[in-house]
Design a protein around this motif. Sequence first.
Motif, PDB file in Angstrom:
ATOM      1  N   UNK A  12      33.646   3.949  39.928  1.00  0.00           N
ATOM      2  CA  UNK A  12      34.750   3.003  39.708  1.00  0.00           C
ATOM      3  C   UNK A  12      34.479   2.203  38.439  1.00  0.00           C
ATOM      4  N   UNK A  13      33.259   1.692  38.341  1.00  0.00           N
ATOM      5  CA  UNK A  13      32.864   0.900  37.177  1.00  0.00           C
ATOM      6  C   UNK A  13      32.995   1.722  35.890  1.00  0.00           C
ATOM      7  N   UNK A  14      32.526   2.976  35.934  1.00  0.00           N
ATOM      8  CA  UNK A  14      32.608   3.861  34.762  1.00  0.00           C
ATOM      9  C   UNK A  14      34.068   4.124  34.383  1.00  0.00           C
ATOM     10  N   UNK A  15      34.919   4.322  35.401  1.00  0.00           N
ATOM     11  CA  UNK A  15      36.338   4.578  35.127  1.00  0.00           C
ATOM     12  C   UNK A  15      36.979   3.356  34.460  1.00  0.00           C
ATOM     13  N   UNK A  16      36.677   2.182  34.986  1.00  0.00           N
ATOM     14  CA  UNK A  16      37.233   0.947  34.420  1.00  0.00           C
ATOM     15  C   UNK A  16      36.799   0.801  32.958  1.00  0.00           C
ATOM     16  N   UNK A  17      35.580   1.277  32.663  1.00  0.00           N
ATOM     17  CA  UNK A  17      35.072   1.200  31.279  1.00  0.00           C
ATOM     18  C   UNK A  17      35.628   2.318  30.390  1.00  0.00           C
ATOM     19  N   UNK A  18      36.478   3.180  30.954  1.00  0.00           N
ATOM     20  CA  UNK A  18      37.131   4.189  30.118  1.00  0.00           C
ATOM     21  C   UNK A  18      36.744   5.630  30.374  1.00  0.00           C
ATOM     22  N   UNK A  19      35.854   5.895  31.339  1.00  0.00           N
ATOM     23  CA  UNK A  19      35.439   7.268  31.638  1.00  0.00           C
ATOM     24  C   UNK A  19      36.440   7.903  32.621  1.00  0.00           C
ATOM     25  N   UNK A  47      55.228  16.041  51.850  1.00  0.00           N
ATOM     26  CA  UNK A  47      55.211  14.576  51.987  1.00  0.00           C
ATOM     27  C   UNK A  47      53.774  14.070  51.830  1.00  0.00           C
ATOM     28  N   UNK A  48      52.821  14.766  52.472  1.00  0.00           N
ATOM     29  CA  UNK A  48      51.411  14.361  52.382  1.00  0.00           C
ATOM     30  C   UNK A  48      50.945  14.399  50.930  1.00  0.00           C
ATOM     31  N   UNK A  49      51.344  15.452  50.213  1.00  0.00           N
ATOM     32  CA  UNK A  49      50.965  15.589  48.804  1.00  0.00           C
ATOM     33  C   UNK A  49      51.551  14.441  47.977  1.00  0.00           C
ATOM     34  N   UNK A  50      52.832  14.113  48.226  1.00  0.00           N
ATOM     35  CA  UNK A  50      53.489  13.002  47.512  1.00  0.00           C
ATOM     36  C   UNK A  50      52.767  11.685  47.772  1.00  0.00           C
ATOM     37  N   UNK A  51      52.472  11.435  49.046  1.00  0.00           N
ATOM     38  CA  UNK A  51      51.812  10.165  49.403  1.00  0.00           C
ATOM     39  C   UNK A  51      50.403  10.130  48.804  1.00  0.00           C
ATOM     40  N   UNK A  52      49.720  11.283  48.805  1.00  0.00           N
ATOM     41  CA  UNK A  52      48.388  11.347  48.196  1.00  0.00           C
ATOM     42  C   UNK A  52      48.474  10.978  46.713  1.00  0.00           C
ATOM     43  N   UNK A  53      49.467  11.573  46.005  1.00  0.00           N
ATOM     44  CA  UNK A  53      49.654  11.274  44.576  1.00  0.00           C
ATOM     45  C   UNK A  53      49.947   9.781  44.382  1.00  0.00           C
ATOM     46  N   UNK A  54      50.868   9.251  45.209  1.00  0.00           N
ATOM     47  CA  UNK A  54      51.240   7.832  45.102  1.00  0.00           C
ATOM     48  C   UNK A  54      50.036   6.927  45.350  1.00  0.00           C
ATOM     49  N   UNK A  55      49.182   7.352  46.287  1.00  0.00           N
ATOM     50  CA  UNK A  55      47.976   6.569  46.585  1.00  0.00           C
ATOM     51  C   UNK A  55      47.139   6.426  45.321  1.00  0.00           C
ATOM     52  N   UNK A  56      46.915   7.549  44.632  1.00  0.00           N
ATOM     53  CA  UNK A  56      46.053   7.474  43.451  1.00  0.00           C
ATOM     54  C   UNK A  56      46.740   6.826  42.250  1.00  0.00           C
ATOM     55  N   UNK A  57      48.067   6.879  42.208  1.00  0.00           N
ATOM     56  CA  UNK A  57      48.783   6.130  41.164  1.00  0.00           C
ATOM     57  C   UNK A  57      48.514   4.637  41.382  1.00  0.00           C
ATOM     58  N   UNK A  58      48.598   4.212  42.662  1.00  0.00           N
ATOM     59  CA  UNK A  58      48.330   2.800  42.976  1.00  0.00           C
ATOM     60  C   UNK A  58      46.878   2.434  42.666  1.00  0.00           C
ATOM     61  N   UNK A  59      45.963   3.333  43.017  1.00  0.00           N
ATOM     62  CA  UNK A  59      44.534   3.116  42.741  1.00  0.00           C
ATOM     63  C   UNK A  59      44.324   2.929  41.234  1.00  0.00           C
ATOM     64  N   UNK A  60      44.903   3.833  40.443  1.00  0.00           N
ATOM     65  CA  UNK A  60      44.744   3.775  38.980  1.00  0.00           C
ATOM     66  C   UNK A  60      45.305   2.467  38.436  1.00  0.00           C
ATOM     67  N   UNK A  61      46.521   2.118  38.882  1.00  0.00           N
ATOM     68  CA  UNK A  61      47.138   0.873  38.396  1.00  0.00           C
ATOM     69  C   UNK A  61      46.280  -0.343  38.731  1.00  0.00           C
ATOM     70  N   UNK A  62      45.785  -0.382  39.953  1.00  0.00           N
ATOM     71  CA  UNK A  62      44.960  -1.515  40.380  1.00  0.00           C
ATOM     72  C   UNK A  62      43.676  -1.587  39.563  1.00  0.00           C
ATOM     73  N   UNK A  63      43.032  -0.442  39.356  1.00  0.00           N
ATOM     74  CA  UNK A  63      41.791  -0.412  38.573  1.00  0.00           C
ATOM     75  C   UNK A  63      42.059  -0.813  37.123  1.00  0.00           C
ATOM     76  N   UNK A  64      43.139  -0.291  36.536  1.00  0.00           N
ATOM     77  CA  UNK A  64      43.464  -0.601  35.134  1.00  0.00           C
ATOM     78  C   UNK A  64      43.782  -2.086  34.951  1.00  0.00           C
TER      79      UNK A  64
END
Length: 194
Positions: A12-19, A47-64
């Motif tokens: 998580x830390x590495x991703x936040x730093x740009x990795x 539906x599961x695939x869509x929700x999975x994608x949405x989950x990681x979109x939210x994760x990315x936005x929160x981390x960014x």
Amino acid sequence: MQHEIITDATLVSNYIKGDEGALETLIIRHKQKIYSFIYSKVYDRDVAEDIFQDTFIKVIRTLKRGAYNEEGKFLPWVMRISHNLVIDFFRKNNRMPKFDNTGEFSIFSVLSDSSLNAEKAIIKEQVENDVRRLVDELPEDQKEVLMMRIYKDMSFKEISERTGVSINTALGRMRYALINLRKIIDKHNIVLTN
């Protein structure tokens, strides 16, 4: 050659730093568990695939945004996001009644579910933490009665004896505690469900 497993927190830390690759590693590491959890709720691959994608979109936005501070609890945090998105999906499709806590003590019924798998255990732990935080917002006298009643399973007679107030006062405090919890839940638009 031995490979050290990099912790989620480090990734998580590495991703936040740009990795960018760190996020990919996290997704690969947890995809099966998160996807299986979502699928077990919706029983529909698309539906599961869509929700999975949405989950990681939210994760990315929160981390960014720099708004992530779960101190090494990455998977439970992501599970909670996916859980909330599943609830949103059911709400949008009118397949689930809005969470109702009008019945006495009903918000605590979530805490007594014994048929827990790993994902449910994570969510149950999160809900328990949420409920504890909500309870902490109550006035001290209401919190005391509620803790004795719900967590220590004491009768109102026992509560009355322990606190030195009448049974009616203890009942009143419990009633106000539940009313106030409902207000806090509504104010913050909190969903407590398993």
